[in-house]
Design a protein around this motif. Sequence first.
Motif, mmCIF file in Angstrom:
data_model
loop_
_atom_site.group_PDB
_atom_site.id
_atom_site.type_symbol
_atom_site.label_atom_id
_atom_site.label_comp_id
_atom_site.label_asym_id
_atom_site.label_seq_id
_atom_site.Cartn_x
_atom_site.Cartn_y
_atom_site.Cartn_z
ATOM 1 N N MET A 112 -15.501 -7.403 -2.398
ATOM 2 C CA MET A 112 -16.521 -8.340 -2.608
ATOM 3 C C MET A 112 -16.746 -9.700 -1.763
ATOM 4 O O MET A 112 -17.790 -10.306 -1.343
ATOM 5 C CB MET A 112 -16.606 -8.616 -4.243
ATOM 6 N N GLU A 114 -28.807 -10.543 3.541
ATOM 7 C CA GLU A 114 -28.875 -11.703 2.906
ATOM 8 C C GLU A 114 -28.576 -12.868 3.772
ATOM 9 O O GLU A 114 -28.931 -13.995 3.757
ATOM 10 C CB GLU A 114 -27.869 -11.817 1.905
ATOM 11 N N ALA A 115 -27.078 -12.517 4.849
ATOM 12 C CA ALA A 115 -26.650 -13.545 5.442
ATOM 13 C C ALA A 115 -26.182 -13.089 6.845
ATOM 14 O O ALA A 115 -25.085 -13.156 7.406
ATOM 15 C CB ALA A 115 -25.449 -14.116 4.832
ATOM 16 N N ASP A 168 -17.049 -15.836 3.953
ATOM 17 C CA ASP A 168 -17.426 -16.335 2.708
ATOM 18 C C ASP A 168 -18.581 -16.912 2.266
ATOM 19 O O ASP A 168 -19.006 -16.643 1.187
ATOM 20 C CB ASP A 168 -16.227 -17.392 2.591
ATOM 21 N N ASP A 169 -19.209 -17.438 3.298
ATOM 22 C CA ASP A 169 -20.542 -17.940 3.019
ATOM 23 C C ASP A 169 -21.383 -16.601 2.602
ATOM 24 O O ASP A 169 -22.369 -16.706 1.819
ATOM 25 C CB ASP A 169 -21.015 -18.716 4.205
ATOM 26 N N ALA A 197 -20.923 -15.523 -0.870
ATOM 27 C CA ALA A 197 -21.367 -16.304 -1.789
ATOM 28 C C ALA A 197 -23.014 -16.397 -1.881
ATOM 29 O O ALA A 197 -23.562 -16.211 -2.920
ATOM 30 C CB ALA A 197 -20.980 -17.807 -1.469
ATOM 31 N N THR A 198 -23.542 -15.870 -0.835
ATOM 32 C CA THR A 198 -24.982 -15.789 -0.566
ATOM 33 C C THR A 198 -25.272 -14.400 -1.458
ATOM 34 O O THR A 198 -26.293 -14.469 -2.246
ATOM 35 C CB THR A 198 -25.506 -15.804 0.555
ATOM 36 N N ARG A 242 -23.618 -13.077 -3.660
ATOM 37 C CA ARG A 242 -23.272 -13.112 -5.181
ATOM 38 C C ARG A 242 -24.395 -13.726 -5.673
ATOM 39 O O ARG A 242 -24.921 -13.371 -7.156
ATOM 40 C CB ARG A 242 -22.037 -13.842 -5.281
ATOM 41 N N ALA A 243 -25.019 -14.816 -5.249
ATOM 42 C CA ALA A 243 -25.971 -15.670 -5.770
ATOM 43 C C ALA A 243 -27.322 -14.838 -6.071
ATOM 44 O O ALA A 243 -27.992 -15.155 -6.807
ATOM 45 C CB ALA A 243 -26.420 -17.022 -4.921
ATOM 46 N N ALA A 244 -27.320 -13.834 -5.034
ATOM 47 C CA ALA A 244 -28.467 -13.012 -5.095
ATOM 48 C C ALA A 244 -28.509 -11.702 -5.995
ATOM 49 O O ALA A 244 -29.369 -10.875 -6.031
ATOM 50 C CB ALA A 244 -28.953 -12.541 -3.479
ATOM 51 N N LEU A 274 -22.623 -7.654 -16.816
ATOM 52 C CA LEU A 274 -22.423 -7.113 -15.368
ATOM 53 C C LEU A 274 -23.763 -6.495 -15.030
ATOM 54 O O LEU A 274 -24.310 -5.999 -15.724
ATOM 55 C CB LEU A 274 -21.074 -6.206 -15.384
#
Lengths: 92, 243
Positions: free
Chosen positions: B38, B68-69, B75-76, B79-80, B82-84, B155
Amino acid sequence: MCTYVTVKREVDGSGKGADGWFPVSHTCVYVDHPTHAPYAHTLNIDFLNPAAGPGARVAVELTEESALALVEAIQAALAAAPAGLASRDQQV
Amino acid sequence: MQAGTVRITGAGGDEIEAYLAQPLGATPHGGVVVIHHMPGYDEATKEITRRLASYGYAAICPNLYSREAPGASPDDAAATARAAGGVPDDRLVGDVGGAAEHLRGLPGSNGRVGVIGYCSGGRQSFLAATRLRLDAAVDCYGAFVVGDPPETFPLAVKPLLDQADKLSCPLLGLFGAEDRYPSPAQMDELSQELTRLGKPHEFHTFADAGHGFFAVDRPGYRPLAATEGWRRVWDFFDRQLGA
């Protein structure tokens, strides 16, 4: 473990990331594996601006004790100031 | 070996980034799709990809966060993503399928392709093996293949036990005795179900190891378990993916 659980909130303020200051619009808070902190799990907070891209991010990884101390510190600092002083509706 | 970034066709026909490492020389060899954990398409996962190539396999790790990124630091990007809401299962299957097809199309391919995944990628490795035609699958401590998530954890992922009858290939499972997600009891349950279904599998649970024991850059690293685990991986892939 990967908890997958992410507590998201819309926020209003600014943060300083790798490329300087940017407006912060969202936070994500979750307990999971850290990238850098020397623990298996930490409480992680991302301050984000998704509209500005993945690099618009300020990240912290805290132990449980540190995270709870931060919560207490935020509440103490806000309690020490007049209510509304730092509100989004404040008078400038 | 030769290693570097390539573009492949993933789910929905999307072009996504991937890291490809392959042996030099013309001897036909099998291929392995590496599913990153992850925290993302990071240096440690690229090192795993190169390690597989050093053992004679063409290995490819798709960047599951390409959409997404693109171009972001791992790591960024994580995080992106995960936020999505994380990587949807259907998209994961499409991306792994695209990576497998890329491997089969390489000049040195012997046509056989396996998959290996770590942490969340362990569950995704199992998932891919239930939905794609593969020759071997390795699940390294993937949580929630078995067992409903705790009530306090809303989850986005579902258990996969009811999909076990669709496994298309032998499964190697590598787990830590001190892990809670997945727990040794859950892996026993999965093993029993696979036995009942007649699905070939071998599981190894390592003492004094918890979640993430292969991760050399994290505090959960356990050298003895990781060394023995890698030996099991080579043995398994040599049997399943050999020419």
